[in-house]
Design a protein around this motif. Structure first.
Motif, PDB file in Angstrom:
ATOM      1  N   THR A   1       0.845  -1.205   0.000  1.00 36.46           N
ATOM      2  CA  THR A   1       0.000   0.000   0.000  1.00 36.46           C
ATOM      3  C   THR A   1       0.877   1.251   0.000  1.00 36.46           C
ATOM      4  O   THR A   1       0.558   2.239  -0.662  1.00 36.46           O
ATOM      5  CB  THR A   1      -0.945   0.040   1.222  1.00 36.46           C
ATOM      6  N   GLN A   2       2.001   1.206   0.729  1.00 37.29           N
ATOM      7  CA  GLN A   2       2.893   2.363   0.743  1.00 37.29           C
ATOM      8  C   GLN A   2       3.511   2.585  -0.638  1.00 37.29           C
ATOM      9  O   GLN A   2       3.573   3.708  -1.132  1.00 37.29           O
ATOM     10  CB  GLN A   2       3.986   2.156   1.801  1.00 37.29           C
ATOM     11  N   GLU A   3       3.949   1.483  -1.252  1.00 35.20           N
ATOM     12  CA  GLU A   3       4.527   1.572  -2.598  1.00 35.20           C
ATOM     13  C   GLU A   3       3.540   2.180  -3.583  1.00 35.20           C
ATOM     14  O   GLU A   3       3.902   3.001  -4.432  1.00 35.20           O
ATOM     15  CB  GLU A   3       4.870   0.171  -3.138  1.00 35.20           C
TER      16      GLU A   3
ATOM     17  N   LEU B   1      -3.798  13.783  -1.623  1.00 41.56           N
ATOM     18  CA  LEU B   1      -3.162  12.486  -1.837  1.00 41.56           C
ATOM     19  C   LEU B   1      -1.823  12.400  -1.098  1.00 41.56           C
ATOM     20  O   LEU B   1      -1.380  11.304  -0.739  1.00 41.56           O
ATOM     21  CB  LEU B   1      -2.989  12.216  -3.338  1.00 41.56           C
ATOM     22  N   THR B   2      -1.184  13.521  -0.869  1.00 43.64           N
ATOM     23  CA  THR B   2       0.023  13.519  -0.039  1.00 43.64           C
ATOM     24  C   THR B   2      -0.333  13.140   1.397  1.00 43.64           C
ATOM     25  O   THR B   2       0.391  12.380   2.058  1.00 43.64           O
ATOM     26  CB  THR B   2       0.690  14.908  -0.072  1.00 43.64           C
ATOM     27  N   ASP B   3      -1.474  13.634   1.838  1.00 42.68           N
ATOM     28  CA  ASP B   3      -2.004  13.255   3.145  1.00 42.68           C
ATOM     29  C   ASP B   3      -2.171  11.733   3.219  1.00 42.68           C
ATOM     30  O   ASP B   3      -1.776  11.075   4.183  1.00 42.68           O
ATOM     31  CB  ASP B   3      -3.342  13.981   3.347  1.00 42.68           C
TER      32      ASP B   3
ATOM     33  N   THR C   1       2.083   6.700  -6.789  1.00 47.28           N
ATOM     34  CA  THR C   1       0.975   7.490  -7.328  1.00 47.28           C
ATOM     35  C   THR C   1       1.307   8.981  -7.364  1.00 47.28           C
ATOM     36  O   THR C   1       0.965   9.681  -8.329  1.00 47.28           O
ATOM     37  CB  THR C   1      -0.302   7.246  -6.495  1.00 47.28           C
ATOM     38  N   LEU C   2       1.971   9.456  -6.328  1.00 48.63           N
ATOM     39  CA  LEU C   2       2.176  10.897  -6.213  1.00 48.63           C
ATOM     40  C   LEU C   2       2.847  11.531  -7.435  1.00 48.63           C
ATOM     41  O   LEU C   2       2.368  12.540  -7.952  1.00 48.63           O
ATOM     42  CB  LEU C   2       2.923  11.219  -4.918  1.00 48.63           C
TER      43      LEU C   2
ATOM     44  N   GLY D   1      -2.708   3.437  -8.677  1.00 51.57           N
ATOM     45  CA  GLY D   1      -2.264   3.054  -7.328  1.00 51.57           C
ATOM     46  C   GLY D   1      -3.371   3.193  -6.300  1.00 51.57           C
ATOM     47  O   GLY D   1      -3.528   2.349  -5.406  1.00 51.57           O
ATOM     48  N   TRP D   2      -4.152   4.234  -6.452  1.00 52.23           N
ATOM     49  CA  TRP D   2      -5.312   4.450  -5.569  1.00 52.23           C
ATOM     50  C   TRP D   2      -6.322   3.318  -5.723  1.00 52.23           C
ATOM     51  O   TRP D   2      -6.805   2.735  -4.748  1.00 52.23           O
ATOM     52  CB  TRP D   2      -5.951   5.796  -5.897  1.00 52.23           C
TER      53      TRP D   2
END
Lengths: 440, 394
Positions: free
Chosen positions: B148-150, B250-252, B155-156, B184-185
């Motif tokens: 999930t982190q990847e 999305l950074t959040d 995504t960012l 990614g989301w």
């Protein structure tokens, strides 16, 4: 959440007893069964029903259920013929056609076995699998649950195999000659999406929720192996197989089907409905004891019909509207005098005397499926007819009806034909066993 | 057969039925082990078969022998509810399950479903964490957390490409960058949704606006921009602000995703939820109603589900081999079907995300949509059984 043991479960216990009684009676078709189990079973059933539960009546080979068992009772699943044909017509219908999505014969056979087991439970008023609650909380329950607390409601589940099934699983040689692809009839305006199907299941019950629950759960068990192609709800019966009961009316307000084959008319059932040994060869022997079903979705232009004068309405059918008596006769059940009717009257053209004796067991239901987008109800008759041979049953009758004056008010918009295999004999038997077992 | 029906079955006076009852009862006890607590509730008592049990997946087998409908709770010492079951009728049996860490708890029965209830202090023993879980499941959770982190990290940069194009007023470039920015989301959506506040900001659809919410003022995120790009065909200052907002939200997500509550059960249920997303949003063409890039989301949802499944499979296959066999078959069937709509299949070669070129969904006909829907149903039905296969105690 249900907090007491459900009524359905209790009834199922009785159903189980009846089933055992039937198995205990010895070979299927033994001459003593009718007297021992048919009416004897009914007495037992009534006694138990009075004690607070509904019961499955043991089903003898040719007799239908005594209707006296009441609307809540269970109809025995096991028998020489499938239930839901000669069985007294229930009030509600949910009919579904399926397409096969697996090409693995073993997977499909396992589905038929799983379906049979589920049908055995559903018709007895039991939940499928491990029930609708009480199982592991992390898993969805096996049963969807909306029939909890409802009576078996005389649910019958009847399976059929469509012509397209025989193009799969190397079954081409086993397709009976009588299972024809229906020819195009005059006036047909068939919607592909409401026609055909590799399989069908007819669910009839006196409670609509029980019928819908059954189809829904079978469809769920089938995911990944079969998919629903189309389905049809019927809210009211239009035919009766119990002549002492009042003949139901169709949405045109007429009694149609007065001369239907009764579930008690063993001789006519044998002659017109059940496939006999002489009808089959080695390849189609699996159909002995079965039947053929023609399903037609017949849209009625009820709005224009309702603007039609009483005289014309009665002329179109060939019966009077109030009593249902044939033209020139006094009572519904008086012998019709066909020549007194208009040449294009419905009863005259559909009558066996006009069609070399062709006779169908009709089991249709009225439907309304919302509106047609033009301010009219999408309503009509979902016609279901069982017969020994489609070529000598529905086909000649429908050809004869090409001239029917009723055609001005109706249109056939869906069509399917199915081979209905014989009944599931006992707890080890399953739907289609004779067709799919090599030794059969 | 389930315990709840046994009381009824007992009424059947056949030897066969009785034998079946006995068999089932023994089996359920044997299967339960240390973490099964028999709770016998009456109108005045709440008896428990044991006061100590190992931390982990605990099951309370409740029998109501009283005359009143009861409720049974597993409580923290401060009365917060761990798990509960209401409406347990006289003479019936129910199960209450919970995943508990070591510590003190209370079991409370509430005959008549009133008052504080009759309580029993109990203790979950073992280490500090939910003890004795299959280490392979811990490893699965850890791997999934990494995944999930990847996905968020990956995504960012894509979202920034998308946002920059929007801000530059470059409609064509923004359209091109739109679908890839969502992959990614979509792969990890159930985890993202677990935060509650992020999903409505970034992934709300037009029909998701609540009464009183304004289309211009209150609607933010990808789909608002999708509408500007495909329906309006032009970008405004408002869209530039929305693009910045999207990156910020999305950074959040990227910062918080590592702290999400993830369990083997939530992974399995998340896989099923991804298929639910496909069934209700993508197969119908509702999700990407302007861009028609539904099949990209579809593929990403399936990939996310497949990831969870692959991580849980070693345990699930031991508990239910037939299920994992079916899941393997149906995942493969759906992937094969989706490949039919992947226009670059075999051209990109390396399978990188950039090459996710799928047929526009408005070009997918009714019969083809049904075929996709059938394949989704065929997978989702067995997938709904994965959670139980993962937690099954052997």
């Amino acid at each position: 959440m249900t907090d007491t043991p459900s009524e359905r479960t209790e009834q199922a216990e009785h159903a189980g007893q009846a089933e055992h009684a039937e198995q205990g009676a010895g070979a299927v078709g033994a001459p003593s069964r009718r007297s021992v189990l048919g009416w004897g079973g009914a007495g037992l059933a009534l006694g138990a029903a009075a004690a607070g539960g509904a019961v499955a009546v043991a089903r003898s080979d040719d007799d239908p259920q005594p209707a006296a068992a009441g609307a809540g009772a269970a109809v025995a699943f096991h028998g020489a013929h499938q239930a839901g044909i000669a069985t007294p017509v229930q009030d509600r219908l949910h009919f579904a056609a399926f397409d096969v999505r697996t090409d693995d014969r073993a997977v499909f056979v396992q589905l038929l076995k799983d379906w049979t087991e589920a049908a055995r439970r559903l018709t007895a008023g039991q939940a499928v699998g491990e029930g609708a609650y009480g199982g592991p909380v992390e898993a969805p329950p096996d049963d969807t649950g909306e029939a909890l607390g409802l009576k078996p409601s005389r649910l019958t589940l009847t399976i059929g195999f469509g012509p397209s099934l025989f193009e799969k699983f190397d079954l081409a040689d086993r397709r009976p000659e009588a299972l024809i692809d229906l020819p195009k009839f005059a006036g047909d305006n068939l919607d592909r999406d409401r026609s055909g199907g590799d399989l069908c299941v007819q669910a009839c019950a006196d409670d609509p929720q029980v019928a819908v629950h059954a189809i829904r759960n079978l469809a769920r068990i089938g995911f990944g192996k079969v998919v629903i192609r189309w389905s049809q709800l019927g809210f009211g019966k239009t035919s009766s197989t119990t002549p002492d009961a009042q003949t139901p009316r169709n949405l045109m307000g007429f009694k149609d089907g007065t001369r239907n084959i009764a579930g008690t008319e063993t001789d006519r059932l044998k002659k017109f409905v059940w496939v006999g040994e002489t009808d089959t060869d080695d390849d189609s022997a699996w159909m002995t004891g079965g039947s053929y079903l023609v399903a037609r979705r017949i849209r009625m232009n009820i709005e224009t019909w309702d603007r039609t004068s009483l005289q014309e309405q009665e002329d179109v059918f060939g019966r009077d509207k109030g009593e249902g008596a044939p033209v020139g006769r006094a009572k519904e059940r008086d012998e019709p005098f066909l020549k007194a009717m208009k040449p294009d009257a419905h009863v005259r053209l559909a009558h066996p005397d006009t069609n070399a004796g062709a006779t169908l067991l009709r089991r249709g239901y009225s439907f309304t499926d919302g509106t047609d987008g033009l301010g009219r109800l999408d309503a009509g008759l979902f016609f279901l007819a069982y017969q020994r041979d489609v070529r000598k049953g529905f086909v000649p009758v429908q050809r004869s009806l090409a001239a029917d004056s009723l055609n001005e008010y109706i249109q056939h918009v869906g069509s399917a034909v199915f081979a209905i295999p014989p009944g599931v004999r006992d707890a080890d038997d399953w739907w289609g066993r004779a067709l799919f077992s090599e030794e059969a | 057969m389930r315990a709840v029906r046994l009381s009824v079955a007992t009424a059947a006076a056949t030897a066969a039925a009785l034998a079946a009852v006995t068999g089932c009862t023994e089996k359920s006890e044997a299967a339960g082990g240390d973490r099964v607590v028999e709770v016998t509730a009456t109108d005045s008592e709440c008896k428990v078969s044991k006061k100590e049990f190992p931390a982990g997946h605990v099951q309370l087998d409740v029998t109501n022998k009283g005359s009143k409908v009861t409720e049974v709770y597993l409580l923290f010492p401060d009365d917060r509810i761990v798990s509960e079951r209401e409406n347990i009728g006289p003479g019936t049996r129910q199960k209450v399950t919970a995943e508990v860490k070591a510590g003190d708890y209370r079991i409370a029965c509430k005959p008549g479903m009133k008052g504080k209830g009759i309580r029993q202090d109990v203790k979950a023993t073992g280490g500090g964490e939910a003890a004795k879980r299959d280490p392979r499941l811990d490893a699965a959770v850890a791997s999934y957390r990494e995944y999930t982190q990847e996905q968020a990290d990956g995504t960012l940069p894509r979202v920034k490409v998308f946002a920059d194009a929007v801000k530059a007023g470059d409609v064509a470039a923004a359209k091109k960058a739109y679908a890839p920015s969502r992959i990614g989301w979509e792969r990890t959506e159930p985890v993202a949704e677990s935060f509650g506040d992020i999903d409505p900001k970034v992934d709300l659809r037009e029909d998701g606006l609540e009464e009183g919410q304004d289309l211009e003022k209150d609607w933010t995120g990808w789909h608002r921009l999708e509408r500007s790009l495909w329906k309006d065909g032009k970008l405004t200052d408002r869209d530039s602000a929305l693009a910045d907002q999207l990156v910020e939200d999305l950074t959040d997500w990227q910062n918080r995703v590592g702290k999400a509550e993830i369990t083997p059960t939530s992974m399995a249920n998340g896989a099923k939820e991804l298929l639910d997303e496909v069934a209700t949003g993508k197969v119908t063409g509702e999700e990407e109603r302007y861009s028609h890039t539904d099949l990209v989301d579809f593929k990403a949802n399936v990939e996310g589900a497949e990831k969870s499944y692959a991580l849980l499979k070693p345990v699930a296959s031991e508990n239910d081999a037939a299920l994992t066999k079916e899941l393997d078959t149906q995942f493969a069937a759906l992937d094969t079907l989706l490949d039919k709509y992947r226009e670059d299949k075999g051209k990109g070669g390396d399978g990188s995300e950039d090459s996710y070129e799928f047929t526009s969904y408005d070009k997918v006909g009714k019969a083809e949509r049904k075929e996709l829907s059938d394949a989704v149903n065929a997978l989702a039905e067995p997938l709904s059984k994965l959670a139980a296969a993962v937690v099954a105690t052997k």
